[in-house]
Design an enzyme around this catalytic site. Structure first.
Site, PDB file in Angstrom:
ATOM      1  N   GLY A 188       3.278  -1.084 -12.544  1.00  0.00           N
ATOM      2  CA  GLY A 188       4.385  -0.602 -11.828  1.00  0.00           C
ATOM      3  C   GLY A 188       5.238  -1.390 -11.137  1.00  0.00           C
ATOM      4  O   GLY A 188       5.191  -1.748 -10.500  1.00  0.00           O
TER       5      GLY A 188
ATOM      6  N   SER B   9       8.362  -1.306 -12.010  1.00  0.00           N
ATOM      7  CA  SER B   9       9.695  -0.676 -12.225  1.00  0.00           C
ATOM      8  C   SER B   9      10.660  -0.422 -11.018  1.00  0.00           C
ATOM      9  O   SER B   9      12.035  -0.317 -10.344  1.00  0.00           O
ATOM     10  CB  SER B   9       9.597   1.187 -12.957  1.00  0.00           C
ATOM     11  OG  SER B   9       8.981   1.613 -12.024  1.00  0.00           O
ATOM     12  N   ARG B  10       9.645  -0.848  -9.680  1.00  0.00           N
ATOM     13  CA  ARG B  10      10.197  -0.795  -8.926  1.00  0.00           C
ATOM     14  C   ARG B  10       9.527  -1.089  -7.255  1.00  0.00           C
ATOM     15  O   ARG B  10       8.662  -1.934  -7.968  1.00  0.00           O
ATOM     16  CB  ARG B  10      10.499   0.999  -7.866  1.00  0.00           C
ATOM     17  CG  ARG B  10       9.688   1.186  -7.096  1.00  0.00           C
ATOM     18  CD  ARG B  10       9.749   3.089  -7.304  1.00  0.00           C
ATOM     19  NE  ARG B  10       8.518   3.247  -6.264  1.00  0.00           N
ATOM     20  CZ  ARG B  10       8.896   4.462  -5.954  1.00  0.00           C
ATOM     21  NH1 ARG B  10       9.428   5.184  -6.217  1.00  0.00           N
ATOM     22  NH2 ARG B  10       7.700   4.903  -4.797  1.00  0.00           N
TER      23      ARG B  10
ATOM     24  N   ASN C 136      -0.158  -4.237 -10.135  1.00  0.00           N
ATOM     25  CA  ASN C 136       0.445  -4.315  -8.239  1.00  0.00           C
ATOM     26  C   ASN C 136       0.215  -2.557  -8.573  1.00  0.00           C
ATOM     27  O   ASN C 136       0.603  -1.771  -7.070  1.00  0.00           O
ATOM     28  CB  ASN C 136       2.111  -4.306  -8.657  1.00  0.00           C
ATOM     29  CG  ASN C 136       3.076  -3.208  -7.787  1.00  0.00           C
ATOM     30  OD1 ASN C 136       2.906  -4.014  -6.434  1.00  0.00           O
ATOM     31  ND2 ASN C 136       3.396  -2.909  -8.560  1.00  0.00           N
TER      32      ASN C 136
ATOM     33  N   SER D  23      -3.776  -4.372   0.280  1.00  0.00           N
ATOM     34  CA  SER D  23      -3.705  -3.646   1.146  1.00  0.00           C
ATOM     35  C   SER D  23      -4.612  -4.035   2.858  1.00  0.00           C
ATOM     36  O   SER D  23      -5.456  -4.172   2.659  1.00  0.00           O
ATOM     37  CB  SER D  23      -3.660  -2.288   1.378  1.00  0.00           C
ATOM     38  OG  SER D  23      -2.483  -1.639   2.547  1.00  0.00           O
TER      39      SER D  23
ATOM     40  N   TYR E 176      -6.653   6.135  -0.019  1.00  0.00           N
ATOM     41  CA  TYR E 176      -5.848   4.453  -0.059  1.00  0.00           C
ATOM     42  C   TYR E 176      -7.131   3.117   0.294  1.00  0.00           C
ATOM     43  O   TYR E 176      -7.585   2.546  -0.263  1.00  0.00           O
ATOM     44  CB  TYR E 176      -5.024   4.842   0.303  1.00  0.00           C
ATOM     45  CG  TYR E 176      -4.038   3.295   0.393  1.00  0.00           C
ATOM     46  CD1 TYR E 176      -2.677   3.447  -0.148  1.00  0.00           C
ATOM     47  CD2 TYR E 176      -4.095   2.854   1.807  1.00  0.00           C
ATOM     48  CE1 TYR E 176      -2.112   2.667  -0.849  1.00  0.00           C
ATOM     49  CE2 TYR E 176      -2.624   1.362   1.422  1.00  0.00           C
ATOM     50  CZ  TYR E 176      -1.729   1.215  -0.158  1.00  0.00           C
ATOM     51  OH  TYR E 176      -1.354   0.590   0.169  1.00  0.00           O
TER      52      TYR E 176
ATOM     53  N   ALA F 180     -10.173   3.416   0.652  1.00  0.00           N
ATOM     54  CA  ALA F 180     -11.279   3.114   0.388  1.00  0.00           C
ATOM     55  C   ALA F 180     -10.637   2.018  -1.407  1.00  0.00           C
ATOM     56  O   ALA F 180     -11.450   1.271  -1.964  1.00  0.00           O
ATOM     57  CB  ALA F 180     -11.735   4.225  -0.224  1.00  0.00           C
TER      58      ALA F 180
ATOM     59  N   LYS G  56      -8.252   0.473  -2.016  1.00  0.00           N
ATOM     60  CA  LYS G  56      -7.792  -1.276  -1.258  1.00  0.00           C
ATOM     61  C   LYS G  56      -9.251  -2.025  -1.623  1.00  0.00           C
ATOM     62  O   LYS G  56      -9.207  -2.982  -1.386  1.00  0.00           O
ATOM     63  CB  LYS G  56      -6.435  -0.986  -0.358  1.00  0.00           C
ATOM     64  CG  LYS G  56      -5.512  -0.451  -0.905  1.00  0.00           C
ATOM     65  CD  LYS G  56      -4.707  -0.984  -1.873  1.00  0.00           C
ATOM     66  CE  LYS G  56      -3.387   0.161  -2.405  1.00  0.00           C
ATOM     67  NZ  LYS G  56      -2.904  -1.228  -3.553  1.00  0.00           N
TER      68      LYS G  56
HETATM   69  P1  NAI Z   1       6.135   1.592  -4.984  1.00  0.00           P
HETATM   70  O1  NAI Z   1       5.395   3.737  -4.826  1.00  0.00           O
HETATM   71  O2  NAI Z   1       7.296   1.556  -4.482  1.00  0.00           O
HETATM   72  O3  NAI Z   1       5.277   1.017  -5.725  1.00  0.00           O
HETATM   73  C1  NAI Z   1       4.321   1.201  -6.885  1.00  0.00           C
HETATM   74  C2  NAI Z   1       4.556   1.574  -8.338  1.00  0.00           C
HETATM   75  O4  NAI Z   1       3.468   1.973  -9.465  1.00  0.00           O
HETATM   76  C3  NAI Z   1       5.643   2.471  -8.704  1.00  0.00           C
HETATM   77  O5  NAI Z   1       6.431   1.684  -9.949  1.00  0.00           O
HETATM   78  C4  NAI Z   1       5.203   3.360  -9.615  1.00  0.00           C
HETATM   79  O6  NAI Z   1       5.563   4.415 -10.822  1.00  0.00           O
HETATM   80  C5  NAI Z   1       3.731   2.394  -9.744  1.00  0.00           C
HETATM   81  N1  NAI Z   1       3.070   3.596 -10.352  1.00  0.00           N
HETATM   82  C6  NAI Z   1       2.063   4.843  -9.822  1.00  0.00           C
HETATM   83  N2  NAI Z   1       1.216   5.194 -10.410  1.00  0.00           N
HETATM   84  C7  NAI Z   1       1.308   4.216 -11.592  1.00  0.00           C
HETATM   85  C8  NAI Z   1       0.445   4.496 -13.187  1.00  0.00           C
HETATM   86  N3  NAI Z   1      -1.082   5.810 -13.128  1.00  0.00           N
HETATM   87  N4  NAI Z   1       0.312   3.639 -14.115  1.00  0.00           N
HETATM   88  C9  NAI Z   1       1.386   2.799 -13.828  1.00  0.00           C
HETATM   89  N5  NAI Z   1       2.419   2.278 -13.004  1.00  0.00           N
HETATM   90  C10 NAI Z   1       1.956   3.426 -11.660  1.00  0.00           C
HETATM   91  O7  NAI Z   1       5.148   1.287  -4.256  1.00  0.00           O
HETATM   92  P2  NAI Z   1       5.270  -0.404  -3.338  1.00  0.00           P
HETATM   93  O8  NAI Z   1       5.117  -0.947  -1.187  1.00  0.00           O
HETATM   94  O9  NAI Z   1       5.975  -1.084  -4.282  1.00  0.00           O
HETATM   95  O10 NAI Z   1       4.040  -0.280  -3.879  1.00  0.00           O
HETATM   96  C11 NAI Z   1       2.816  -1.643  -4.753  1.00  0.00           C
HETATM   97  C12 NAI Z   1       2.019  -2.150  -4.436  1.00  0.00           C
HETATM   98  O11 NAI Z   1       1.635  -2.865  -2.954  1.00  0.00           O
HETATM   99  C13 NAI Z   1       0.786  -0.818  -4.288  1.00  0.00           C
HETATM  100  O12 NAI Z   1      -0.380  -1.278  -4.808  1.00  0.00           O
HETATM  101  C14 NAI Z   1       0.520  -0.345  -2.890  1.00  0.00           C
HETATM  102  O13 NAI Z   1      -0.339   0.195  -2.819  1.00  0.00           O
HETATM  103  C15 NAI Z   1       0.816  -2.181  -2.524  1.00  0.00           C
HETATM  104  N6  NAI Z   1       0.875  -1.843  -1.064  1.00  0.00           N
HETATM  105  C16 NAI Z   1       2.722  -1.787  -0.793  1.00  0.00           C
HETATM  106  C17 NAI Z   1       2.816  -2.138   0.871  1.00  0.00           C
HETATM  107  C18 NAI Z   1       4.147  -2.087   1.824  1.00  0.00           C
HETATM  108  O14 NAI Z   1       4.060  -1.832   2.590  1.00  0.00           O
HETATM  109  N7  NAI Z   1       4.993  -1.148   1.168  1.00  0.00           N
HETATM  110  C19 NAI Z   1       1.608  -2.236   1.725  1.00  0.00           C
HETATM  111  C20 NAI Z   1       0.469  -3.098   1.247  1.00  0.00           C
HETATM  112  C21 NAI Z   1       0.201  -2.531  -0.367  1.00  0.00           C
END
Ligand code: NAI
Length: 237
Positions: free
Chosen positions: A11, A13-14, A88, A140, A153, A155, A157
């Site tokens: 994940g 890309s962003r 991630n 998380s 979510y 569960a 995490k």
């Molecule tokens: P985001 O939504 O910006 O990025 C998530 C990335 O995972 C995206 O690039 C998406 O395309 C990719 N992704 C989703 N499903 C996928 C799959 N099946 N195969 C491959 N890639 C996939 O979210 P963010 O905020 O950058 O989160 C990143 C990680 O951190 C996640 O696991 C999220 O649960 C965790 N997290 C984020 C928090 C926050 O406050 N933003 C807090 C706690 C944990």
């Protein structure tokens, strides 16, 4: 390819994954994994190359056991190893449990928890053989403390925290509220409420997570394993 470490960021890309990929590329050749966002992943690779690093984007849906087997298998075949894996990739589909569909439960568990298992499973053989490996899982705060409307979510995490390994270093980062597209969608009232629970009085940034991930991916943390490290501005103490 020189002696560079090989890092895989799922994940990437962003958001947090992107920032971790860019940071790790200071030391490693980075595989930027994506599922749907090919163009964004290519943009991350360009950014890394502009900064003098090297990377490539590879598509894989981490929720798919078969795709992960091929994704990881191909990298190990090409490079002979994977030194660093950052799990991630993650999604959320919030809703109260009474109204949560089976599909919303399954897809979150399959991406967040099974996706992490899939990648760990397929890198493990090569890491154990090389007697070297750094696995960093992104959990998380919801997985530690729970959160209303996030049964699926939380569960997924919490499950991630239960995964562990031998010989290689496996650590889990527990972010609190990090400013990304995932949290951007929350309303101002929700954000204010969360902010009031953060002793450091600010939200975290993807860079904050990337700094810790880079430390855990480096040999500076070689004697740290099996740890769950909160990165939440003090939300949980
Ligand atoms: P985001 O939504 O910006 O990025 C998530 C990335 O995972 C995206 O690039 C998406 O395309 C990719 N992704 C989703 N499903 C996928 C799959 N099946 N195969 C491959 N890639 C996939 O979210 P963010 O905020 O950058 O989160 C990143 C990680 O951190 C996640 O696991 C999220 O649960 C965790 N997290 C984020 C928090 C926050 O406050 N933003 C807090 C706690 C944990």
């Amino acid at each position: 390819m020189d002696n560079k470490k090989i890092a895989v960021v799922t994940g990437g890309s962003r958001g947090i994954g992107k920032e971790i990929a860019v940071k790790l590329a200071e030391e490693a050749y980075v595989i930027v994994n994506y599922n749907g966002s090919e163009e964004k992943a290519a943009q991350v690779v360009r950014e890394i190359k502009d900064k003098g690093g090297n990377a490539e984007a590879v598509k894989c849906n981490v929720a798919s056991f078969k795709e992960c087997e091929k994704f990881i298998g191909d990298i190990v075949e090409r490079f002979g190893k994977i030194d660093i894996l950052v799990n991630n990739a993650g999604i959320n589909k919030d809703g109260l449990i009474l109204s949560m569909s089976e599909e919303d439960f399954d897809s979150v568990i399959n991406t967040n928890l099974k996706g992490t298992f899939n990648c760990i499973k397929f890198v493990s053989k090569s890491m154990i053989k090389n007697r070297y490996g750094k696995i960093i899982n992104i959990s998380s705060i919801s997985g530690v403390a729970g959160n209303p409307g996030q049964a699926n979510y939380a569960a997924s995490k919490a499950g991630i925290i239960g995964l562990a390994k031998r010989i290689i270093n496996v650590n889990t980062i527990v972010p609190g509220f990090i400013m990304t597209e995932m949290t951007d969608v929350l309303g101002d009232k929700v954000k204010e409420n969360i902010l009031s629970q953060i002793p450091l009085k600010r939200f975290g940034t993807p860079q904050n997570v990337a700094e810790l991930a880079a430390f855990l991916a480096s040999d500076k943390s070689s004697y740290i394993t099996g740890q769950v490290i909160n990165l939440d501005g003090g939300m949980i103490m």
